[in-house]
Design an enzyme around this catalytic site. Sequence first.
Site, PDB file in Angstrom:
ATOM      1  N   CYS A   8      -2.774  22.748 -13.737  1.00 16.89           N
ATOM      2  CA  CYS A   8      -1.668  23.433 -14.377  1.00 16.89           C
ATOM      3  C   CYS A   8      -2.180  24.617 -15.169  1.00 16.89           C
ATOM      4  O   CYS A   8      -3.336  25.007 -15.073  1.00 16.89           O
ATOM      5  CB  CYS A   8      -0.934  22.470 -15.306  1.00 16.89           C
ATOM      6  SG  CYS A   8      -1.987  21.812 -16.600  1.00 16.89           S
ATOM      7  N   SER A  58       2.082  19.276  -9.704  1.00 15.74           N
ATOM      8  CA  SER A  58       2.010  17.816  -9.596  1.00 15.74           C
ATOM      9  C   SER A  58       1.014  17.393  -8.527  1.00 15.74           C
ATOM     10  O   SER A  58       1.087  17.827  -7.372  1.00 15.74           O
ATOM     11  CB  SER A  58       3.390  17.243  -9.255  1.00 15.74           C
ATOM     12  OG  SER A  58       4.318  17.566 -10.267  1.00 15.74           O
ATOM     13  N   ILE A  59       0.087  16.510  -8.922  1.00 17.85           N
ATOM     14  CA  ILE A  59      -0.893  15.944  -8.011  1.00 17.85           C
ATOM     15  C   ILE A  59      -0.824  14.419  -8.051  1.00 17.85           C
ATOM     16  O   ILE A  59      -0.853  13.755  -7.027  1.00 17.85           O
ATOM     17  CB  ILE A  59      -2.328  16.394  -8.401  1.00 17.85           C
ATOM     18  CG1 ILE A  59      -2.430  17.928  -8.357  1.00 17.85           C
ATOM     19  CG2 ILE A  59      -3.364  15.746  -7.496  1.00 17.85           C
ATOM     20  CD1 ILE A  59      -2.234  18.521  -6.987  1.00 17.85           C
ATOM     21  N   ASN A  81      -5.055  20.754 -18.844  1.00 17.17           N
ATOM     22  CA  ASN A  81      -5.275  21.237 -17.477  1.00 17.17           C
ATOM     23  C   ASN A  81      -6.544  20.580 -16.966  1.00 17.17           C
ATOM     24  O   ASN A  81      -7.622  20.827 -17.507  1.00 17.17           O
ATOM     25  CB  ASN A  81      -5.430  22.766 -17.498  1.00 17.17           C
ATOM     26  CG  ASN A  81      -5.884  23.332 -16.156  1.00 17.17           C
ATOM     27  OD1 ASN A  81      -5.703  22.717 -15.121  1.00 17.17           O
ATOM     28  ND2 ASN A  81      -6.480  24.505 -16.199  1.00 17.17           N
ATOM     29  N   GLY A  82      -6.443  19.720 -15.958  1.00 16.87           N
ATOM     30  CA  GLY A  82      -7.663  19.158 -15.411  1.00 16.87           C
ATOM     31  C   GLY A  82      -7.545  17.750 -14.894  1.00 16.87           C
ATOM     32  O   GLY A  82      -6.458  17.236 -14.634  1.00 16.87           O
ATOM     33  N   GLU A  83      -8.683  17.130 -14.758  1.00 19.92           N
ATOM     34  CA  GLU A  83      -8.810  15.760 -14.282  1.00 19.92           C
ATOM     35  C   GLU A  83      -9.901  15.075 -15.099  1.00 19.92           C
ATOM     36  O   GLU A  83     -11.020  15.593 -15.203  1.00 19.92           O
ATOM     37  CB  GLU A  83      -9.228  15.724 -12.802  1.00 19.92           C
ATOM     38  CG  GLU A  83      -8.337  16.508 -11.854  1.00 19.92           C
ATOM     39  CD  GLU A  83      -7.088  15.750 -11.459  1.00 19.92           C
ATOM     40  OE1 GLU A  83      -7.003  14.547 -11.791  1.00 19.92           O
ATOM     41  OE2 GLU A  83      -6.214  16.345 -10.820  1.00 19.92           O
ATOM     42  N   SER A 370     -14.723  21.269  -2.791  1.00 20.48           N
ATOM     43  CA  SER A 370     -15.661  22.336  -2.473  1.00 20.48           C
ATOM     44  C   SER A 370     -17.084  21.852  -2.729  1.00 20.48           C
ATOM     45  O   SER A 370     -17.308  20.945  -3.520  1.00 20.48           O
ATOM     46  CB  SER A 370     -15.360  23.567  -3.340  1.00 20.48           C
ATOM     47  OG  SER A 370     -16.435  24.476  -3.348  1.00 20.48           O
ATOM     48  N   GLY A 371     -18.046  22.488  -2.078  1.00 23.25           N
ATOM     49  CA  GLY A 371     -19.452  22.175  -2.297  1.00 23.25           C
ATOM     50  C   GLY A 371     -20.097  23.029  -3.362  1.00 23.25           C
ATOM     51  O   GLY A 371     -21.338  23.056  -3.467  1.00 23.25           O
TER      52      GLY A 371
END
Length: 643
Positions: A8, A58-59, A81-83, A370-371
């Site tokens: 977000c 939304s995830i 904002n984040g995880e 992503s790597g």
Amino acid sequence: MLAGELMCGICGKLNFNREKFVESALIRRMMDMIQHRGPDGHGEFLSGPVGLGHRRLSIIDLDTGKQPMSNEDGTVWVVYNGEIYNFQELRIELEGRGHQFKSTTDTEVIVHLYEELGDQCVTRFRGMFAFALWDERRKHLLLARDRVGVKPLYYTNTGKSLLFASEIKSLLVDSDVERRVNLRAIDRFLTYYYLPGNETLFESIFKLEPGHYLSVQDGQISVHQYWNLRFEIPSRPRRFDEAVDVLQTLLSRTVKDHMISDVPVGVLLSGGVDSTGVLSHAVQHTDKPIHTFTMGFSGANFQDERPYAKVASQKFGTVHHEISMSADDFRDFLPKYAWHMEEPVCEPPAIALYFVSRLARESSVKVLLSGEGGDEAFAGYQTYRNLLILEKLKSAFGPAKGVLRLGFQALGYTGWKRIGNYASLVNPTLAEYYLSRTATPYTPFNQYKPELYNEDMSAFLDDQASGDISRRLFEQMNSQALLNRMLYVDTKTWLPDDLLVKADKMTMATSVELRVPLLDYRVLEFAASLPLHYKANGWELKRILKAALVKSVPQEILNRKKTGFPVPYDSWMRKDMKDFVSDTMLAINAASDLYFCKEAIANLLQAHQQGKGCSKEVFSLLVFELWHRQFVSASLQSFESAR
């Protein structure tokens, strides 16, 4: 129980005068400027002198994850904002202490852990995050950013208030925020081709640096560092085969954490080891189809990563998507590139990332893995190997270093530019070599930069040390081995201020979340604890990472030469985009006339057309011009309508 919540955008304002209330209209305008970061909804919290705003993508927990979110009695509020990947363990701990949860999101963990630990709660979070928390009882504001800097957070102190946001443009809608250009930062940008450190191109706007938090109490602002990467090798390090086993387990767990989502997950494939390695672990942790995405380029004789990406896709049975970008696509997107990046970063692959992220969004994929980060953690850049070998040669030659320098210079003339750059330095320090890899005055820009600035800029920049940031970081690591010093500097500068800002801004421009499993801080700390030869050994780079992936990554990918992501922008700017570049940079009353000499820019363009290099310099000045037009020269009305 689900982990994670959503990507977000966040924003807000705190007035130092408690009698002056924050207006809802301002918070909404700030949120509108970052709508692309969260098109699925918005929310705000207003309480006298403070206002918090949130845009939602939304995830996870699609029904109960709305923000701003509070504790049980509404005295602590957060926008985030984040995880946070360890939130389940933290939640169990907090429930054991009597805290009650009303959702399954990781957001609530922030407010309850703050109740337990205060500002030090940031030390317990594992993930990527930027958040703002308001403590109503203490009248205390806390801003925090994750350890590595995956998610951005900007702030400004107007003297009357502190404003913060996920993006700079959100701050600029407040009339109290000045758009005065940071002249010193222009020179730093043209030295590094990005802006390391906490400065931006606006004098009054700063980045909250990775691993830091900011607190405001009674009008006093203080910034604190809560994490730093440390290279501490145990006295009895693990055997190589044991370390490989540990890394395999760590990678599996980390990728598993990053896979949790209520929406489809995809993987960005560059055709290289890191992204393919991430995919090899991702397929082990889901029974759903994984979508993979890669990019190619229209035109002849351009390097193409798609065949390698297709090899990986076929091996792991993914739903594969490809897209091709043309010179016209690249040119037409440049104004939006400047708009979304917000600072003129010289990163042409970022434009390719935008197009491939948009393809993912059109394919109903909201989350991409992503790597990114494998090179900085495990020593993947050829520069590391080159300097290690050169330093060994210097030691071996001893008094005959002059002969060695002549040999290096000869190699430079044959096309080994980085070695030639190094040879041009007289008794170089390691910090100067770090700059010589890409930065002026060691690139072709050296021929033009002294003449580039006009009189006013030249006078201002006297005695300014544009490369002081990397030099200072090198000095901080004087006790460390050379390889670890380079890895540390890149992790503190190049990674957050170029690669990760590109990754965040370009994917969020398409309303897609990007996750970077190899930058979990546990992976970084593990890599930092390894003996040097586990990472770089002779000509071999990323030794232990490749060993950990040898059974899963196809050999043609594992053994191929590292290429990065070769966007053919040099050819495009000299041919297909020649008129666009010239017309933009040499326009009458160009914004860059305020700082540069038009004749010097014309000479630089001519040298570029003659094939004398300078593509990074031309691209940097081009995006600076486009950035200035949108963020400095434009009126507020046209600025806001640009979104």
